[in-house]
Write a protein that holds these residues in place. Sequence first.
Motif, PDB file in Angstrom:
ATOM      1  N   GLU A  25       0.831  -1.209   0.000  1.00  0.00           N
ATOM      2  CA  GLU A  25       0.000   0.000   0.000  1.00  0.00           C
ATOM      3  C   GLU A  25       0.863   1.255   0.000  1.00  0.00           C
ATOM      4  O   GLU A  25       0.581   2.223  -0.720  1.00  0.00           O
ATOM      5  CB  GLU A  25      -0.909   0.012   1.228  1.00  0.00           C
ATOM      6  N   LEU A  26       1.931   1.229   0.796  1.00  0.00           N
ATOM      7  CA  LEU A  26       2.823   2.377   0.867  1.00  0.00           C
ATOM      8  C   LEU A  26       3.481   2.645  -0.479  1.00  0.00           C
ATOM      9  O   LEU A  26       3.565   3.794  -0.927  1.00  0.00           O
ATOM     10  CB  LEU A  26       3.880   2.143   1.946  1.00  0.00           C
ATOM     11  N   ALA A  27       3.891   1.585  -1.147  1.00  0.00           N
ATOM     12  CA  ALA A  27       4.522   1.742  -2.457  1.00  0.00           C
ATOM     13  C   ALA A  27       3.539   2.321  -3.471  1.00  0.00           C
ATOM     14  O   ALA A  27       3.897   3.208  -4.264  1.00  0.00           O
ATOM     15  CB  ALA A  27       5.056   0.398  -2.939  1.00  0.00           C
ATOM     16  N   ARG A  28       2.305   1.855  -3.432  1.00  0.00           N
ATOM     17  CA  ARG A  28       1.294   2.362  -4.364  1.00  0.00           C
ATOM     18  C   ARG A  28       0.998   3.838  -4.105  1.00  0.00           C
ATOM     19  O   ARG A  28       0.853   4.633  -5.042  1.00  0.00           O
ATOM     20  CB  ARG A  28       0.010   1.541  -4.253  1.00  0.00           C
ATOM     21  N   ALA A  31       3.901   5.919  -5.324  1.00  0.00           N
ATOM     22  CA  ALA A  31       3.885   6.014  -6.787  1.00  0.00           C
ATOM     23  C   ALA A  31       2.838   7.023  -7.238  1.00  0.00           C
ATOM     24  O   ALA A  31       3.080   7.820  -8.155  1.00  0.00           O
ATOM     25  CB  ALA A  31       3.604   4.641  -7.388  1.00  0.00           C
ATOM     26  N   ALA A  32       1.671   7.024  -6.595  1.00  0.00           N
ATOM     27  CA  ALA A  32       0.613   7.966  -6.956  1.00  0.00           C
ATOM     28  C   ALA A  32       1.054   9.399  -6.668  1.00  0.00           C
ATOM     29  O   ALA A  32       0.805  10.307  -7.468  1.00  0.00           O
ATOM     30  CB  ALA A  32      -0.660   7.640  -6.201  1.00  0.00           C
ATOM     31  N   LEU A  33       1.720   9.613  -5.536  1.00  0.00           N
ATOM     32  CA  LEU A  33       2.188  10.960  -5.202  1.00  0.00           C
ATOM     33  C   LEU A  33       3.275  11.422  -6.166  1.00  0.00           C
ATOM     34  O   LEU A  33       3.326  12.595  -6.534  1.00  0.00           O
ATOM     35  CB  LEU A  33       2.707  10.990  -3.766  1.00  0.00           C
ATOM     36  N   ALA A  34       4.143  10.499  -6.566  1.00  0.00           N
ATOM     37  CA  ALA A  34       5.203  10.863  -7.506  1.00  0.00           C
ATOM     38  C   ALA A  34       4.609  11.275  -8.847  1.00  0.00           C
ATOM     39  O   ALA A  34       5.046  12.251  -9.464  1.00  0.00           O
ATOM     40  CB  ALA A  34       6.168   9.692  -7.693  1.00  0.00           C
TER      41      ALA A  34
END
Length: 118
Positions: A25-28, A31-34
């Motif tokens: 979840e943290l990785a997703r 990625a969305a914030l990036a």
Amino acid sequence: MAKSLRSKWKRKMKAEKRKKNAPKELARLKAALALGEKGEITMKDVAEIATVVPAEKLMEAQKEDSDAGKMDIDCKRNKNTMLDDQGRYPVWMSHRQIKKLKAKRTGKKGKPKKGMAW
């Protein structure tokens, strides 16, 4: 409630699952914030991660909730007798309580005392 062995096991396993899925979840989210910083993000990308609600709908919902917080009571209830304007007792009141209040209201005493009546 919720103190049985089954519920304890369920809570434990949900916590394990949260630990297991947290890195994904943290990785997703990262990625969305990036993508958001670059301006390349679309609503479809974010919709997979979280539900997107426009601010106007949230503001309207808050206004409705503040209005809904006040209860509209059609019938007025007497605090001493607990009767409403149509002469009914509340639904939650037991028959024993109703009987006690009714006797108090009508002024009926119990059985007359035995003995000589003058």
